[in-house]
Design an enzyme around this catalytic site. Structure first.
Site, mmCIF file in Angstrom:
data_model
loop_
_atom_site.group_PDB
_atom_site.id
_atom_site.type_symbol
_atom_site.label_atom_id
_atom_site.label_comp_id
_atom_site.label_asym_id
_atom_site.label_seq_id
_atom_site.Cartn_x
_atom_site.Cartn_y
_atom_site.Cartn_z
ATOM 1 N N SER A 145 0.824 -1.201 0.000
ATOM 2 C CA SER A 145 0.000 0.000 0.000
ATOM 3 C C SER A 145 0.861 1.255 0.000
ATOM 4 O O SER A 145 1.894 1.323 0.679
ATOM 5 C CB SER A 145 -0.902 0.012 1.241
ATOM 6 O OG SER A 145 -1.537 1.273 1.389
ATOM 7 N N TYR A 169 -1.100 5.726 -4.296
ATOM 8 C CA TYR A 169 -2.019 6.833 -4.037
ATOM 9 C C TYR A 169 -1.372 8.032 -4.699
ATOM 10 O O TYR A 169 -0.349 8.539 -4.246
ATOM 11 C CB TYR A 169 -2.217 7.042 -2.534
ATOM 12 C CG TYR A 169 -3.140 6.018 -1.900
ATOM 13 C CD1 TYR A 169 -4.449 5.894 -2.337
ATOM 14 C CD2 TYR A 169 -2.696 5.202 -0.874
ATOM 15 C CE1 TYR A 169 -5.313 4.964 -1.765
ATOM 16 C CE2 TYR A 169 -3.543 4.268 -0.290
ATOM 17 C CZ TYR A 169 -4.850 4.150 -0.742
ATOM 18 O OH TYR A 169 -5.695 3.223 -0.178
ATOM 19 N N THR A 195 -4.859 3.040 -7.443
ATOM 20 C CA THR A 195 -6.182 3.073 -6.825
ATOM 21 C C THR A 195 -6.907 4.335 -7.268
ATOM 22 O O THR A 195 -6.437 5.451 -7.023
ATOM 23 C CB THR A 195 -6.070 3.027 -5.292
ATOM 24 O OG1 THR A 195 -5.568 1.742 -4.917
ATOM 25 C CG2 THR A 195 -7.419 3.228 -4.635
ATOM 26 N N LYS A 304 -7.226 -0.084 -10.004
ATOM 27 C CA LYS A 304 -8.011 -0.703 -8.934
ATOM 28 C C LYS A 304 -9.168 0.213 -8.539
ATOM 29 O O LYS A 304 -8.973 1.397 -8.267
ATOM 30 C CB LYS A 304 -7.133 -0.974 -7.714
ATOM 31 C CG LYS A 304 -7.852 -1.598 -6.525
ATOM 32 C CD LYS A 304 -6.869 -1.915 -5.410
ATOM 33 C CE LYS A 304 -7.554 -2.524 -4.197
ATOM 34 N NZ LYS A 304 -8.322 -1.511 -3.424
ATOM 35 N N HIS A 328 -13.333 -0.996 -2.761
ATOM 36 C CA HIS A 328 -12.509 -0.683 -1.594
ATOM 37 C C HIS A 328 -13.056 -1.364 -0.334
ATOM 38 O O HIS A 328 -12.986 -0.813 0.765
ATOM 39 C CB HIS A 328 -12.422 0.830 -1.378
ATOM 40 C CG HIS A 328 -11.062 1.299 -0.924
ATOM 41 N ND1 HIS A 328 -10.067 1.649 -1.789
ATOM 42 C CD2 HIS A 328 -10.534 1.473 0.323
ATOM 43 C CE1 HIS A 328 -8.994 2.027 -1.111
ATOM 44 N NE2 HIS A 328 -9.252 1.914 0.182
ATOM 45 N N GLY A 389 -8.072 -9.253 1.531
ATOM 46 C CA GLY A 389 -7.818 -8.026 2.265
ATOM 47 C C GLY A 389 -8.042 -8.107 3.754
ATOM 48 O O GLY A 389 -7.230 -8.621 4.507
#
Length: 442
Positions: A145, A169, A195, A304, A328, A389
């Site tokens: 992440s 991000y 994402t 994503k 998400h 997840g």
């Protein structure tokens, strides 16, 4: 084509199991005569165990558990699976099975990919390093992440020869974006996952009610703090790879230190505010912006957060190599379409099916996976791989690396057994064949 799996692995026959790399784990558990490493292989009990483990930090548990709004999207995700029922076939020789899967030219031992989850350092003192070691040891690809509590470099080292992807991000500043991409490439991350459903944080009551936002205290921005371009923009040198947040994370202590004028705390808060001007701050990107990433990333580019047929088709038009059908985990838009229903609709598109068949587009699935049967259903509806997840985050909180390893082995044993008991020997026999292997009810 490279391979990360051992196709020759086979276990001898034994009561309660059948030959197979993953299903042998059940026999291992029976043979141990002890409870499973996580206390239970039941995902609901795992969730309860994580809640108990984190009872002194309810904000941390809420950060993992919480959803957008009323939680309707999360419930939609789970409820959608029950609408597809597997139809097992009998008297087929499925003694020898494989769940090997090829994604972007690499053969993996299963279709499972460890999903990107931020702030793992508030869940366990080893944070993302524990997850990276677990995934690497099992040969399961992981996605780091962009909101990690460890640097790109440190996670790569922990993951070793494992297969790893990087989730972005997206910063506003292109120089910072390119710096992060360069670091990911230099450290063996082979795919870029962008994402697109979190340009701003969704309305999450659990976090809002407790004012729980680790990022504001510089927890979960360690990739930024170790980035030369971002830190240069702040007139500072990047943090070393071994600079990590304190565990356990105590937001009240941060607030107290800030009010007392603690220099380190104030520096962290100021840098967090600066990073907040770069990412997940309400600046929304559009399809044409992908060009920058495409031109500066040689490996697979994956988007994503796709739940619309039209967006899946636009991904093809914009030279995207793969999509993750995801909402998400129900954390962004309350009342959203479930991902399983979205997958069904997306796979009904002739354009998408043709792109997948030709190898132009890879379809991955995320949001709601909790069992082997769930993996079966997603693959039967057309997914080529599935992201795991929230439940592995619970396992991390409960038992660190050993917990993540145990949970991955459990869900893959469950899937391999479900595949065999339903009469199939491989992923290829069910992938995209929902109408042949399942019935829809309700």
């Amino acid at each position: 084509m490279t391979s990360l799996s051992d196709t020759s692995f086979e276990q001898p026959k034994a009561y309660g199991s059948a030959p197979g790399r993953w299903s042998g784990y059940m026999r291992e558990l029976f043979h141990s005569r002890r409870p499973p490493p996580l206390g239970s292989v039941d995902p609901d009990r795992l969730e309860a165990a994580a809640r108990e483990k984190l009872k002194d930090s309810p904000g941390t548990f809420g950060f993992i558990f919480g959803n957008a709004g009323s939680g309707e999207t999360y419930r939609n995700n789970r409820g959608a699976f029950a609408k597809w029922q597997i139809v097992p076939r009998m008297l087929r020789d499925v003694t020898h099975r494989t769940i090997e899967t090829t994604l972007f030219g690499v053969t993996h031992p299963s279709p499972l990919v460890v999903a990107p989850i931020g702030c793992q350092g508030i869940m366990h003192p080893d944070g993302e390093l524990a997850t990276a070691r677990a995934a690497g040891g099992l040969g399961i690809p992981m996605i780091l992440s962009g909101a990690a509590t460890r640097s790109i470099e440190a996670v790569a080292k922990a993951n070793g020869s494992g297969h790893r992807w990087y989730q972005l991000y997206w910063p506003v500043d292109n120089e910072i974006t390119l710096s992060i991409l360069s670091r990911a490439k230099q450290n063996g991350y082979t795919a870029l996952v962008v994402t697109v459903d979190t340009m701003a944080i969704g309305w999450r009551p659990y976090d809002i009610d407790s004012t729980f936002l680790p990022f504001a205290h510089s927890v979960g921005i360690q990739i930024a703090l170790s980035d030369p371009a971002f830190m240069k923009s702040q007139g500072l040198d990047p943090d070393a790879d071994d600079v990590i947040p304190e565990f356990p994370y105590d937001p009240a202590q941060f607030d107290e230190l800030y009010l007392k004028g603690d220099e380190k705390t104030r520096r962290g808060v100021q840098l967090a505010a600066a990073w907040g001007q770069q990412a997940v701050n309400g600046v929304f990107r559009s399809w044409e912006h992908l060009k920058l990433l495409r031109e500066n990333w040689e490996g697979p580019l994956i988007v994503k957060g796709i739940v619309s047929v039209e967006d899946a088709e636009l991904a093809i038009d914009n030279a995207v190599d793969g999509i993750v059908v995801s909402n998400h985990g129900g954390r962004q838009v309350d009342g959203s379409i479930s991902t399983l229903l979205a997958l069904e609709h997306i796979m009904a598109s002739p354009k998408v099916k043709a792109a997948q068949a030709s190898g132009k587009l890879t379809i991955l699935f995320d949001s709601g996976i909790r069992s082997g049967a769930d993996i079966f259903r997603a693959i039967a509806l057309g997914a080529q791989g599935v992201l795991l997840g929230r439940t592995y985050a619970y396992a991390l909180a409960v038992a660190g690396q050993a917990g993540v390893e145990a949970h991955i082995k459990s869900i893959l044993a469950d899937f391999e057994l479900t595949l065999g008991l339903s009469g199939y020997r491989s992923i290829a026999e069910i992938q995209g064949k929902a109408v042949d292997v399942m019935v829809k009810v309700g």
